[in-house]
Every structure is written in C-alpha cells, then in structure tokens.
Design a protein around this motif. Structure first.
Motif, short mmCIF file in Angstrom:
data_model
loop_
_atom_site.label_atom_id
_atom_site.label_comp_id
_atom_site.label_asym_id
_atom_site.label_seq_id
_atom_site.Cartn_x
_atom_site.Cartn_y
_atom_site.Cartn_z
N VAL A 22 -0.99 13.67 64.32
CA VAL A 22 -1.56 12.39 64.76
C VAL A 22 -3.01 12.38 64.30
CG1 VAL A 22 -1.97 10.82 66.68
CG2 VAL A 22 -0.09 12.46 66.83
N LEU A 23 -3.35 11.37 63.52
CA LEU A 23 -4.69 11.27 62.92
C LEU A 23 -5.47 10.19 63.69
CD1 LEU A 23 -6.56 11.92 60.47
CD2 LEU A 23 -5.23 10.25 59.15
N PHE A 24 -6.60 10.56 64.27
CA PHE A 24 -7.36 9.64 65.12
C PHE A 24 -8.58 9.13 64.35
CE2 PHE A 24 -4.96 12.15 68.16
CZ PHE A 24 -4.59 11.19 69.10
N VAL A 25 -8.71 7.81 64.27
CA VAL A 25 -9.77 7.21 63.45
C VAL A 25 -10.69 6.37 64.35
CG1 VAL A 25 -10.24 5.85 61.40
CG2 VAL A 25 -8.11 7.13 61.56
N HIS A 26 -11.96 6.77 64.38
CA HIS A 26 -12.89 6.20 65.36
C HIS A 26 -13.43 4.84 64.93
CE1 HIS A 26 -16.46 7.16 62.90
NE2 HIS A 26 -15.92 8.34 62.65
N GLY A 27 -14.12 4.19 65.85
CA GLY A 27 -14.73 2.88 65.62
C GLY A 27 -16.17 3.00 65.15
N PHE A 28 -16.81 1.84 65.05
CA PHE A 28 -18.18 1.71 64.54
C PHE A 28 -19.14 1.47 65.70
CE2 PHE A 28 -21.56 -1.33 63.54
CZ PHE A 28 -22.19 -0.73 62.46
N ARG A 47 -0.19 17.82 66.72
CA ARG A 47 -1.36 18.29 65.97
C ARG A 47 -2.31 17.10 65.85
NH1 ARG A 47 -2.00 20.06 59.55
NH2 ARG A 47 -3.88 21.29 59.88
N CYS A 48 -3.35 17.11 66.64
CA CYS A 48 -4.29 15.99 66.67
C CYS A 48 -5.42 16.29 65.67
CB CYS A 48 -4.85 15.80 68.06
SG CYS A 48 -3.57 15.47 69.29
N ILE A 49 -5.55 15.45 64.67
CA ILE A 49 -6.56 15.63 63.62
C ILE A 49 -7.63 14.55 63.82
CG2 ILE A 49 -6.96 15.68 61.11
CD1 ILE A 49 -3.89 16.22 60.83
N VAL A 50 -8.86 14.99 64.00
CA VAL A 50 -9.93 14.05 64.43
C VAL A 50 -11.12 14.16 63.49
CG1 VAL A 50 -11.32 13.29 66.38
CG2 VAL A 50 -9.17 14.49 66.81
N PRO A 51 -11.16 13.32 62.46
CA PRO A 51 -12.31 13.37 61.54
C PRO A 51 -13.49 12.52 62.02
CG PRO A 51 -10.64 11.83 60.72
CD PRO A 51 -10.10 12.39 62.02
N PHE A 96 -12.75 4.52 53.08
CA PHE A 96 -12.44 5.24 54.33
C PHE A 96 -10.96 5.62 54.37
CE2 PHE A 96 -16.09 2.84 56.59
CZ PHE A 96 -16.93 3.93 56.59
N ALA A 97 -10.10 4.66 53.97
CA ALA A 97 -8.65 4.93 54.00
C ALA A 97 -8.30 6.05 53.03
CB ALA A 97 -7.88 3.66 53.67
N ASP A 98 -8.91 6.02 51.84
CA ASP A 98 -8.61 7.07 50.85
C ASP A 98 -9.15 8.42 51.32
OD1 ASP A 98 -7.45 5.09 49.38
OD2 ASP A 98 -9.01 4.99 47.84
N ASP A 99 -10.28 8.43 52.02
CA ASP A 99 -10.79 9.70 52.58
C ASP A 99 -9.77 10.29 53.55
OD1 ASP A 99 -13.17 9.45 51.18
OD2 ASP A 99 -14.39 8.92 52.93
N LEU A 100 -9.13 9.43 54.34
CA LEU A 100 -8.16 9.94 55.32
C LEU A 100 -6.96 10.56 54.61
CD1 LEU A 100 -8.24 7.06 57.95
CD2 LEU A 100 -9.34 9.29 58.12
N ALA A 101 -6.46 9.88 53.57
CA ALA A 101 -5.34 10.45 52.81
C ALA A 101 -5.78 11.77 52.17
CB ALA A 101 -4.86 9.45 51.75
N GLU A 160 -5.65 -0.93 56.07
CA GLU A 160 -5.86 -0.59 54.65
C GLU A 160 -5.05 0.66 54.29
OE1 GLU A 160 -8.03 -2.73 52.89
OE2 GLU A 160 -7.13 -1.73 51.16
N PHE A 161 -4.98 1.61 55.20
CA PHE A 161 -4.19 2.82 54.98
C PHE A 161 -2.72 2.44 54.80
CE2 PHE A 161 -2.04 6.79 55.95
CZ PHE A 161 -2.89 7.76 55.44
N PHE A 162 -2.25 1.52 55.62
CA PHE A 162 -0.87 1.04 55.49
C PHE A 162 -0.65 0.45 54.09
CE2 PHE A 162 2.16 -2.43 55.48
CZ PHE A 162 3.29 -1.85 56.02
#
Ligand code: MLT
Length: 273
Positions: A21-27, A46-50, A69-74, A100-102
C-alpha cells in the motif's frame, strides 16, 4: 531511508509486510501525515510512505509536474523491487497524483483510496492564487504559504496547539519544493474524464467537516466511479489521517480486508465510526 529515483534522492519509510500500500501525502505536507495510519495497518500490509519530491526529506527541483510526482512513485516501486500491483492511497494533492498514476501506470495499481481530493482542473482564479503563494513562499519562506491555507485545513474541533504544530511541520518543507508543488497543482489536468474509466476497486473518503474538499464533492466523485465505496469520517476536516487516525485507519482496513477476501461490496456507503 533514502533511495535514488529518477536520478534524485527520495526519502521514504516502510512499515510491515504483506500486499503493498503506497501512501501519497497532500500539499504542503510530507509522509509523516500517514505515520499513524501506516503503523496501524503494518500488521498485514507493506505500507510504503514516501516524501514527495521537494517535501519532507526528499530532494527538491525548481519545477515539477503532477506527472513527475506520479512517475517518481512508479520509480520508487521499481527501486524497492516492488513488482506487485499496489493499493495507492492519496490524500488531496496525493489523490490528484493518484489520477495521474492511474493514467500513466495502470498496471502497477491494484486499488485506489481517494481521500479528500478533487478531479477538476484548476480555475484561472485558483491558478492565480497558487502563483501568488509560490511567489510569496520563494520570497518570504514556506510559512507564508502555510499561513495562506492553514485556517481551512483542519476541522473546528482540532486543537489549536496541534494546528500550530502541523503548521510548523508544513513550514519545514523547503520553499523551492512548496513553490514547485503549488505551480504543479495550478497546472493539473482535468481528471473528470478519468473517473468513469477507473476500473480498479476504489474507496472514496471524505471528512464531514472538510472545507477544502467537502463531503458533497467527494460523494459526487464516488458516484462517478463505478462500483466505488464511500466512507465519511466524522469530526474531521481535510486531513482525517491526522485528525481522526483511528477512524480513518478503520475505514481503510475494512476496504483492504474486503479486497484481500475478494468480498468487496460495490457502491457501499458507510459512516466510519
Ligand atoms: C492538499 O491537501 O494537498 C491541498 O489542500 C491541495 C489543494 O490545495 O488543493
């Protein structure tokens, strides 16, 4: 921990083991907003928190786009050797990145959690406001950007001492990163056409006191995503994982458990108590 992604250092934490599970924070937040959620779910996932580029302890660039940002996550999933499709949980700007990741990395996605976010492109007035924030931050420091929005972020019941603590944390983000992200939000795509195309299990989450992305906006998003589920977190403004961490984690856990068991209810609405 730090890892090189697309030629720059991204800071991340991982908690637990199991399906990713990849957690993506706000601004203008950082991965720390997910600490309680990720710890709470680490018994089974497995919680992945960048920290996104230019936030927290990740390296900044003078410009960035939502697609970057989406490409960084991939790239982060690749760098971590995580080849399994992940659940992506994004809050606010994190949800905008999730759309965007979708669009760019559909095969990496198992499911979506869209929390307190929006699908519309920025309005001309909104883009001007974000540009003013970017300039103020570059001139006067990140606190100027935080002060422009902090009054709307948390619900009325959130203690003022904690509000100030989070404002301080947001202001620790480097001005270059905050300004770049404000401009990325101004230039974001229209994600309304994406909503009916979303074909993975999706949970939409609202805070009942959210003044930035109100519950009605989130319910409308839920109704446009076929088969999606909807949860409203009581006594919460724009950041339920910080304001009501236990209720928020419980809503996500129920969704993830249904996902694991294959017993996902479609179109379900729940009040997360
Ligand atoms: C966020 O939490 O990411 C922001 O509220 C996004 C926004 O300013 O629209």
């Amino acid at each position: 921990m730090h890892i090189a992604v697309n030629d720059r250092e991204i800071h991340y934490d991982t908690f637990g083991d199991g399906p990713p599970v990849l957690f993506v924070h706000g601004f203008p937040l950082s991965g720390s907003m997910w600490s309680e959620t990720a710890r709470g779910l680490s018994d089974r996932w497995r919680c992945i928190v960048p920290d996104l580029r230019g936030h927290g302890c990740s390296a900044a660039t003078a410009t960035v786009s939502i697609a970057d940002f989406a490409d960084d996550l991939a790239g982060l999933l690749d760098a971590l050797g995580e080849g399994r499709p992940a659940v992506l949980a994004g809050l606010s700007m994190g949800g905008i990145i999730a759309f965007e990741f979708f669009r760019r990395h559909r095969t990496r996605l198992r499911a979506l959690v869209l929390s307190n976010t929006r699908a519309n492109p920025e309005t001309p007035e909104g883009a001007a406001r974000r540009e003013a924030i970017a300039q103020a931050v570059l001139r006067d420091g990140s606190r100027a950007g935080v002060d422009a929005m902090i009054g709307q972020v948390f619900g009325p019941g959130f203690p003022s001492a904690r509000r100030e603590e989070w404002a301080r944390r947001m202001a620790e983000n480097p001005p270059i990163g905050v300004a770049a992200a404000a401009r990325a939000l101004a230039g974001r795509a229209d994600s309304f056409p994406t909503l009916p195309r979303i074909d993975c299990p999706t949970l939409v989450v609202a805070g009942d006191q959210d003044a930035i992305t109100p519950p009605d906006l989130m319910r409308d998003m839920h109704q446009r995503i076929r088969g999606s589920e909807f949860a409203v977190v009581p006594d919460s403004g724009h950041v339920p994982p910080v304001e009501q961490p236990e209720r928020f984690a419980a809503a996500i856990r129920r969704f993830l458990e249904r996902l694991e068991s294959g017993a996902r209810a479609t179109g379900q609405t729940e009040k997360s108590s």
